[in-house]
Motif scaffolding. Structure first.
Motif, PDB file in Angstrom:
ATOM      1  N   MET A  89     -11.560  24.639  55.866  1.00  0.00           N
ATOM      2  CA  MET A  89      -9.056  25.411  57.086  1.00  0.00           C
ATOM      3  C   MET A  89      -9.345  26.206  56.885  1.00  0.00           C
ATOM      4  O   MET A  89      -8.114  26.701  57.248  1.00  0.00           O
ATOM      5  CB  MET A  89      -8.631  24.133  56.307  1.00  0.00           C
ATOM      6  CG  MET A  89      -8.142  22.652  56.203  1.00  0.00           C
ATOM      7  SD  MET A  89      -7.112  21.522  55.541  1.00  0.00           S
ATOM      8  CE  MET A  89      -6.795  22.230  53.953  1.00  0.00           C
ATOM      9  N   ASP A  90     -10.100  27.035  56.939  1.00  0.00           N
ATOM     10  CA  ASP A  90      -9.579  28.311  57.083  1.00  0.00           C
ATOM     11  C   ASP A  90      -9.780  28.338  58.612  1.00  0.00           C
ATOM     12  O   ASP A  90     -10.413  28.122  58.693  1.00  0.00           O
ATOM     13  CB  ASP A  90     -10.747  29.350  55.973  1.00  0.00           C
ATOM     14  CG  ASP A  90     -12.212  29.173  55.983  1.00  0.00           C
ATOM     15  OD1 ASP A  90     -12.778  27.613  56.907  1.00  0.00           O
ATOM     16  OD2 ASP A  90     -12.932  29.518  55.084  1.00  0.00           O
ATOM     17  N   SER A 122     -15.708  23.147  59.589  1.00  0.00           N
ATOM     18  CA  SER A 122     -16.901  23.773  59.190  1.00  0.00           C
ATOM     19  C   SER A 122     -18.472  23.538  59.769  1.00  0.00           C
ATOM     20  O   SER A 122     -18.618  22.404  60.504  1.00  0.00           O
ATOM     21  CB  SER A 122     -16.920  24.286  58.026  1.00  0.00           C
ATOM     22  OG  SER A 122     -18.137  23.604  57.337  1.00  0.00           O
ATOM     23  N   ALA A 123     -18.961  24.143  60.325  1.00  0.00           N
ATOM     24  CA  ALA A 123     -20.410  23.982  60.630  1.00  0.00           C
ATOM     25  C   ALA A 123     -21.165  23.967  59.781  1.00  0.00           C
ATOM     26  O   ALA A 123     -22.346  23.150  60.589  1.00  0.00           O
ATOM     27  CB  ALA A 123     -20.844  25.610  61.468  1.00  0.00           C
ATOM     28  N   CYS A 124     -21.065  24.340  58.373  1.00  0.00           N
ATOM     29  CA  CYS A 124     -22.480  23.799  57.796  1.00  0.00           C
ATOM     30  C   CYS A 124     -21.878  23.353  55.921  1.00  0.00           C
ATOM     31  O   CYS A 124     -21.592  24.502  55.655  1.00  0.00           O
ATOM     32  CB  CYS A 124     -24.013  24.844  57.733  1.00  0.00           C
ATOM     33  SG  CYS A 124     -24.842  24.510  56.631  1.00  0.00           S
ATOM     34  N   GLY A 125     -21.332  22.437  56.093  1.00  0.00           N
ATOM     35  CA  GLY A 125     -21.271  21.727  54.672  1.00  0.00           C
ATOM     36  C   GLY A 125     -21.694  22.538  53.354  1.00  0.00           C
ATOM     37  O   GLY A 125     -22.934  22.763  53.725  1.00  0.00           O
ATOM     38  N   THR A 126     -21.880  22.296  52.135  1.00  0.00           N
ATOM     39  CA  THR A 126     -22.013  23.218  50.556  1.00  0.00           C
ATOM     40  C   THR A 126     -23.369  21.224  50.670  1.00  0.00           C
ATOM     41  O   THR A 126     -24.410  21.762  50.709  1.00  0.00           O
ATOM     42  CB  THR A 126     -21.329  22.366  49.881  1.00  0.00           C
ATOM     43  OG1 THR A 126     -20.062  23.491  49.826  1.00  0.00           O
ATOM     44  CG2 THR A 126     -21.739  22.875  48.581  1.00  0.00           C
ATOM     45  N   VAL A 200      -9.228  29.183  49.134  1.00  0.00           N
ATOM     46  CA  VAL A 200      -7.764  28.553  49.469  1.00  0.00           C
ATOM     47  C   VAL A 200      -7.761  29.177  51.090  1.00  0.00           C
ATOM     48  O   VAL A 200      -8.034  29.860  50.805  1.00  0.00           O
ATOM     49  CB  VAL A 200      -6.448  28.497  48.526  1.00  0.00           C
ATOM     50  CG1 VAL A 200      -6.389  27.725  47.561  1.00  0.00           C
ATOM     51  CG2 VAL A 200      -6.154  29.727  48.476  1.00  0.00           C
ATOM     52  N   TYR A 201      -7.764  28.486  51.496  1.00  0.00           N
ATOM     53  CA  TYR A 201      -7.352  28.768  53.774  1.00  0.00           C
ATOM     54  C   TYR A 201      -6.389  29.314  53.566  1.00  0.00           C
ATOM     55  O   TYR A 201      -5.850  30.182  55.560  1.00  0.00           O
ATOM     56  CB  TYR A 201      -7.318  27.792  54.195  1.00  0.00           C
ATOM     57  CG  TYR A 201      -6.474  26.855  54.154  1.00  0.00           C
ATOM     58  CD1 TYR A 201      -5.180  26.757  54.220  1.00  0.00           C
ATOM     59  CD2 TYR A 201      -6.321  25.207  52.919  1.00  0.00           C
ATOM     60  CE1 TYR A 201      -3.864  25.874  54.634  1.00  0.00           C
ATOM     61  CE2 TYR A 201      -5.259  24.899  53.233  1.00  0.00           C
ATOM     62  CZ  TYR A 201      -4.073  24.635  53.683  1.00  0.00           C
ATOM     63  OH  TYR A 201      -2.891  24.147  53.359  1.00  0.00           O
ATOM     64  N   SER A 235      -8.264  34.253  58.103  1.00  0.00           N
ATOM     65  CA  SER A 235      -8.985  34.883  56.758  1.00  0.00           C
ATOM     66  C   SER A 235      -9.996  33.286  56.265  1.00  0.00           C
ATOM     67  O   SER A 235     -10.544  32.629  57.202  1.00  0.00           O
ATOM     68  CB  SER A 235      -7.734  34.865  55.821  1.00  0.00           C
ATOM     69  OG  SER A 235      -6.910  33.203  55.813  1.00  0.00           O
ATOM     70  N   ILE A 236     -10.624  34.037  54.792  1.00  0.00           N
ATOM     71  CA  ILE A 236     -11.794  32.416  54.923  1.00  0.00           C
ATOM     72  C   ILE A 236     -11.064  32.329  53.169  1.00  0.00           C
ATOM     73  O   ILE A 236     -10.267  32.566  52.440  1.00  0.00           O
ATOM     74  CB  ILE A 236     -12.830  33.197  54.012  1.00  0.00           C
ATOM     75  CG1 ILE A 236     -12.702  34.495  53.633  1.00  0.00           C
ATOM     76  CG2 ILE A 236     -13.550  33.840  55.937  1.00  0.00           C
ATOM     77  CD1 ILE A 236     -14.610  35.016  53.762  1.00  0.00           C
ATOM     78  N   ASP A 237     -11.536  31.102  53.052  1.00  0.00           N
ATOM     79  CA  ASP A 237     -11.514  30.352  51.426  1.00  0.00           C
ATOM     80  C   ASP A 237     -13.091  31.086  50.310  1.00  0.00           C
ATOM     81  O   ASP A 237     -13.501  30.137  49.745  1.00  0.00           O
ATOM     82  CB  ASP A 237     -11.409  28.748  51.637  1.00  0.00           C
ATOM     83  CG  ASP A 237     -12.905  28.536  51.881  1.00  0.00           C
ATOM     84  OD1 ASP A 237     -13.544  29.030  53.159  1.00  0.00           O
ATOM     85  OD2 ASP A 237     -12.743  27.210  52.236  1.00  0.00           O
TER      86      ASP A 237
END
Length: 365
Positions: A89-90, A122-126, A200-201, A235-237
């Motif tokens: 959610m960032d 996101s574009a590519c998750g863990t 966190v976002y 911002s980024i998580d």
């Protein structure tokens, strides 16, 4: 709980009202048991997220997910388990920094018990990138536990019925927006580590998430939100190499202290925001990750992995400072030990090791 009563709770949230931990626990139990319509479930998750969750609400959601829908597992390691992940959610999307950081940290001897999902915001998750690299992400939790014990690294798939057998996968596969589950569900780790690095976002989430982790029994944790180019909007998580990173640290004496990391303090310079963005396909991202773990590729990305791995070294007690952890991570990347660790992980967290290695070799080029 019936649909009418459930709807009254939704209206309260829409008006800005809160729930106690017990009430939140009961409401999430209703969702996990699928006792109200899916339309009501989606409305509830959206209303709670829009209002902004309190720490009691996040803790109640976590309790329901962990008790009703999480396969528990015991992992035996000489050192305490550590987890690292982001909420998603960032506002600025990056490549999968936390995966690279966890591989580097585990190569440095830290047992990493990860718990992640496929891409939602996101574009590519863990889970996506681990699978593309050859890791078996649909295996039983016992296989993951053995991988952590043997290689210091394992990933529990939050969207697999073998990790959360009853409902979580059903819910996450049907929503494409961030919700309380990004925080609460990610904390429902089958191995229940007591040390963690969590992105966190929003800066507004630093203290609430710190308090939640304290309430859930974490012994030490670092919660971060990274800024892109001093922006008020981006911002980024993760910890940022482009701007300051705001941190809340849960210390071993149960206190929460705030501080800020500046990239320049670690000798990071000339990092480029565009190099943090995803390349496109999962295969392209996997190939880029392999290059980084061999100490090659974008300097900005190498900085990002090293900085975020340094947080793990610091929280685990392996490094006395983030700066010391940063230098340790850079040496691991420069040596190529990160790639060797990736190969061990692929071979160990796998019901078909040879197939996993073939997949890794295909994306490695």
């Amino acid at each position: 709980m019936e649909n009418k009563q459930f709807g009254q709770i939704i209206m309260r949230l829409i008006k800005g009202g809160h729930m106690s931990r017990t009430e939140t626990y009961e409401t999430f139990c209703t969702i996990l048991k699928n006792e109200v319509t899916e339309m009501q479930q989606g409305a509830f998750l959206a209303a709670l997220c829009a209002k902004g969750e309190t720490e009691q609400e996040i803790a109640g959601a976590w309790q329901a997910i962990y008790e009703l829908d999480t396969e528990k597992v015991t992992v035996r390691t000489a050192r305490p388990l550590v987890e690292n992940c982001g909420t998603g959610m960032d506002t600025f999307k990056t490549f999968n920094i936390s995966t690279g950081a966890s591989i580097v940290a585990s190569a440095g001897g830290i047992p990493m018990a990860r718990h992640g999902a496929r891409a939602l915001t996101s574009a590519c998750g863990t889970v996506d990138i681990a699978e593309t690299l050859g890791v078996d992400v649909e295996c039983e939790v016992s296989v993951v536990a053995k991988s952590i014990e043997k290689t210091h690294l394992g990933l529990f798939n939050a969207m697999s019925p073998k990790t959360h057998p009853n409902a979580l996968g059903r819910i996450l596969s049907k929503i494409f927006f961030g919700s309380t589950l990004n925080i609460a569900a990610s904390l429902a780790n089958p191995a229940l580590p007591k040390f963690g690095v969590r992105g966190v976002y929003s800066r507004d989430m630093l203290i609430p998430v710190s308090k939640v982790m304290r309430e859930l029994g974490y012994l030490r944790a670092l919660i971060v939100n990274g800024v892109i180019d001093e922006s008020d909007d981006l911002s980024i998580d993760e910890a940022s190499v482009i701007g300051p990173t705001y941190c809340a640290e849960l210390t071993e004496d149960r206190e929460i202290k705030e501080f800020k990391i500046q990239p320049s303090e670690l000798g990071i310079s000339n990092a480029k925001p565009q190099e943090l963005s995803p390349h496109g396909t999962k295969e392209q991202e996997a190939k880029a990750m392999v290059d980084l773990l061999r100490g090659k590729g974008s300097q900005t990305r190498l900085y990002a992995i090293a900085l975020n791995a340094s947080l793990v070294f610091y929280v685990s007690g392996e490094s006395p400072s983030i700066g010391d952890g940063f230098e340790k991570a850079r040496k691991i990347l420069d040596s190529g030990l990160g790639y060797e660790q990736l190969r061990r992980w692929v071979m160990t967290q796998n019901r078909e090791p040879k197939s996993g290695l073939r997949r890794l070799e295909q994306v490695s080029g």
